[in-house]
Write a protein that holds these residues in place. Structure first.
Motif, mmCIF file in Angstrom:
data_model
loop_
_atom_site.group_PDB
_atom_site.id
_atom_site.type_symbol
_atom_site.label_atom_id
_atom_site.label_comp_id
_atom_site.label_asym_id
_atom_site.label_seq_id
_atom_site.Cartn_x
_atom_site.Cartn_y
_atom_site.Cartn_z
ATOM 1 N N GLY A 44 -8.685 -12.469 12.768
ATOM 2 C CA GLY A 44 -7.996 -13.161 11.682
ATOM 3 C C GLY A 44 -6.954 -12.250 11.068
ATOM 4 N N GLN A 45 -5.735 -12.746 10.888
ATOM 5 C CA GLN A 45 -4.663 -11.957 10.271
ATOM 6 C C GLN A 45 -4.133 -12.692 9.047
ATOM 7 O OE1 GLN A 45 -4.278 -12.578 13.857
ATOM 8 N NE2 GLN A 45 -5.501 -10.716 14.135
ATOM 9 N N VAL A 46 -3.729 -11.909 8.053
ATOM 10 C CA VAL A 46 -3.177 -12.490 6.836
ATOM 11 C C VAL A 46 -1.750 -11.991 6.652
ATOM 12 C CG1 VAL A 46 -4.121 -10.619 5.396
ATOM 13 C CG2 VAL A 46 -3.557 -12.836 4.354
ATOM 14 N N SER A 47 -0.902 -12.853 6.134
ATOM 15 C CA SER A 47 0.506 -12.496 5.909
ATOM 16 C C SER A 47 0.620 -11.480 4.789
ATOM 17 C CB SER A 47 1.312 -13.746 5.571
ATOM 18 O OG SER A 47 0.814 -14.347 4.380
ATOM 19 N N GLN A 48 1.769 -10.859 4.677
ATOM 20 C CA GLN A 48 1.980 -9.825 3.676
ATOM 21 C C GLN A 48 1.809 -10.361 2.258
ATOM 22 O OE1 GLN A 48 5.673 -7.726 4.178
ATOM 23 N NE2 GLN A 48 5.047 -6.003 2.894
ATOM 24 N N ASP A 49 2.182 -11.618 2.041
ATOM 25 C CA ASP A 49 2.043 -12.180 0.687
ATOM 26 C C ASP A 49 0.638 -12.735 0.434
ATOM 27 O OD1 ASP A 49 1.980 -14.539 2.124
ATOM 28 O OD2 ASP A 49 3.792 -15.397 1.242
ATOM 29 N N GLY A 50 -0.237 -12.660 1.429
ATOM 30 C CA GLY A 50 -1.629 -13.075 1.251
ATOM 31 C C GLY A 50 -1.857 -14.572 1.258
ATOM 32 N N LYS A 51 -0.831 -15.357 1.577
ATOM 33 C CA LYS A 51 -0.962 -16.810 1.477
ATOM 34 C C LYS A 51 -1.065 -17.547 2.814
ATOM 35 C CE LYS A 51 2.561 -17.561 -1.363
ATOM 36 N NZ LYS A 51 3.429 -18.300 -2.334
ATOM 37 N N THR A 52 -0.940 -16.827 3.913
ATOM 38 C CA THR A 52 -1.061 -17.468 5.230
ATOM 39 C C THR A 52 -2.061 -16.697 6.081
ATOM 40 O OG1 THR A 52 1.230 -18.248 5.145
ATOM 41 C CG2 THR A 52 0.137 -18.246 7.298
#
Length: 414
Positions: A81-89
């Motif tokens: 699982g990966q999360v975007s830099q802004d934490g929203k995706t």
């Protein structure tokens, strides 16, 4: 005041589990890796969209993650699982996993499950837990169609989730079976029967439910040989039976029909020196649940009055309640967050300490009387007659309700 009108599930108490465990006993069943457990009530449903709890069914359904040793988040149906830099995706890549019927678990199964749960027609009691997902609340309130939910597929094995804001505990949330997949093919096949009987379901977790017909007092979990990580599942079967009081549970334990059984506070006093006695902490906070929509107009006004609620809270000596009335090792938290549940990542301080609000869950008879008097004046009443309701599924609830009635009668005049 003779009686208290509130639906009681507890009263801000952080509980400790106390039970007898059949350690070291050799029986034909445990040599076959069979565990015999009790539960205080029957399963209400095995439909994850409609369930009111997942204490047991977390063993038959799995989501992106699962909880491992010491409650650590470990990979479940998602191998990464990966999360975007802004934490929203968040982007989850699924592993090669199968349903208990041999069908492949796909990304679309997650999308379908989430849309089904958030659909207001489903009436999921936990739909609000999706509200940080894009458009979830609007969909659940009937203002938008379910296909607008912030979840989509990228091929058969990738799920992309869009949030309205970053959630620091998102990985932990994704261990909850509520967020797991559902097979649209199976839901449509069984229609209204789906989730009402163990045979009208497919399972994604290490076990399958067997011999549950919707009202059964006995059922089993059997090993799911289609489970992706079946090699680590040592148990072949878990037998459950409904046992509504601890005396019956103790008798069944002595007869070798249960491998562990919870104890009441009285049993703890008598059995705490037994070698089978075990005690461990777990985060469970019980609380007063007021009936704000009481059909009685006076009671409704009273329970909607902040000063009366504060009086009811401050009249309770939680230390006496936990240490003497219960006597089972339960702790007294400072609010809704149980002790040792989570810490502030910046300070390392227990959230239970940080949440404390003075003069809310403290024991203060003088202040309780002041709030009570003020509240009665505000609603124009001199006396109140309430009723205590409590579930019979908790061992200490009789002692709890008796204590509350005695304490309120003593502390709060009228």
């Amino acid at each position: 005041m003779k009686r208290i009108k509130a639906i009681i599930t507890g009263i801000f108490i952080s509980l400790t589990a106390v039970l007898l465990v059949a350690c070291g006993k050799s029986t034909s069943e445990n040599s076959k890796q069979v565990l015999n457990l009790s539960t205080t009530g029957p399963l209400d449903t095995i439909d994850i969209s409609k369930s009111t709890g997942y204490g047991q069914t977390g063993n038959v359904f799995e989501s992106f993650y699962r909880l491992g040793k010491d409650g650590k988040v470990t990979p479940g149906l998602a191998k990464s699982g990966q999360v975007s830099q802004d934490g929203k995706t968040w982007t989850f890549t699924l592993r090669d996993a199968k349903w208990s019927n041999g069908d492949k678990i796909t990304a679309q199964d997650f999308v379908y499950s989430w849309r089904r749960t958030i659909d207001p027609k489903t009436a999921s009691p936990y739909a609000y837990l999706f509200y940080d997902v894009k458009n979830a609340q609007a969909i659940n309130e009937g203002k938008m169609s379910a296909d607008k939910l912030g979840i989509k597929t990228e091929g058969d094995n990738k799920v992309v989730i869009t949030l309205d804001r970053p959630i620091s505990y998102f990985k932990v949330l994704m261990t909850y079976p509520l967020f797991g997949p559902q097979s649209e093919k199976v839901v449509q096949k069984y229609g209204k029967k789906y989730g009402t009987n163990s045979k009208y379901m497919v399972y994604s977790g290490p076990f399958k439910v067997k011999d549950w017909n919707g009202t059964s007092d006995k059922w089993s979990f059997v090993k799911n040989n289609q489970y992706w990580d079946k090699k680590v599942v040592k148990l072949q079967k878990i037998n459950y039976q409904v046992v509504k009081n601890t005396n019956t549970g103790y008798q069944l334990f002595q007869q070798g029909k249960l491998d562990l059984t919870p104890l009441s506070s009285e049993q703890v006093k008598n059995l705490h020196n037994k070698p089978e006695f075990k005690q461990y902490s777990y985060s469970y906070v019980a609380y007063l649940d007021y009936n704000f929509n009481d059909s009685n107009e006076v009671n409704r006004k009273a329970l909607n009055n902040k000063n009366i609620r504060l009086a009811l809270s401050l009249a309770i000596d939680r230390k006496t309640l936990t240490k003497k009335v219960f006597g089972d090792g339960s702790n007294v938290p400072t609010g809704f967050v149980a002790s040792d549940l989570a810490t502030n990542p910046k300070t390392g301080k227990d959230f239970a300490a940080e949440q404390k609000v003075d003069n809310t869950v403290d024991y203060n008879e003088k202040l309780a009387k002041e709030y009570w008097k003020k509240g009665l004046q505000e609603i124009g009443e001199k006396n109140l007659n309430f009723t205590i309701l409590a579930s019979n599924e908790m061992a200490n609830n009789d002692a709890l309700t008796q204590y509350l009635q005695s304490q309120y009668t003593k502390v709060l005049p009228g």
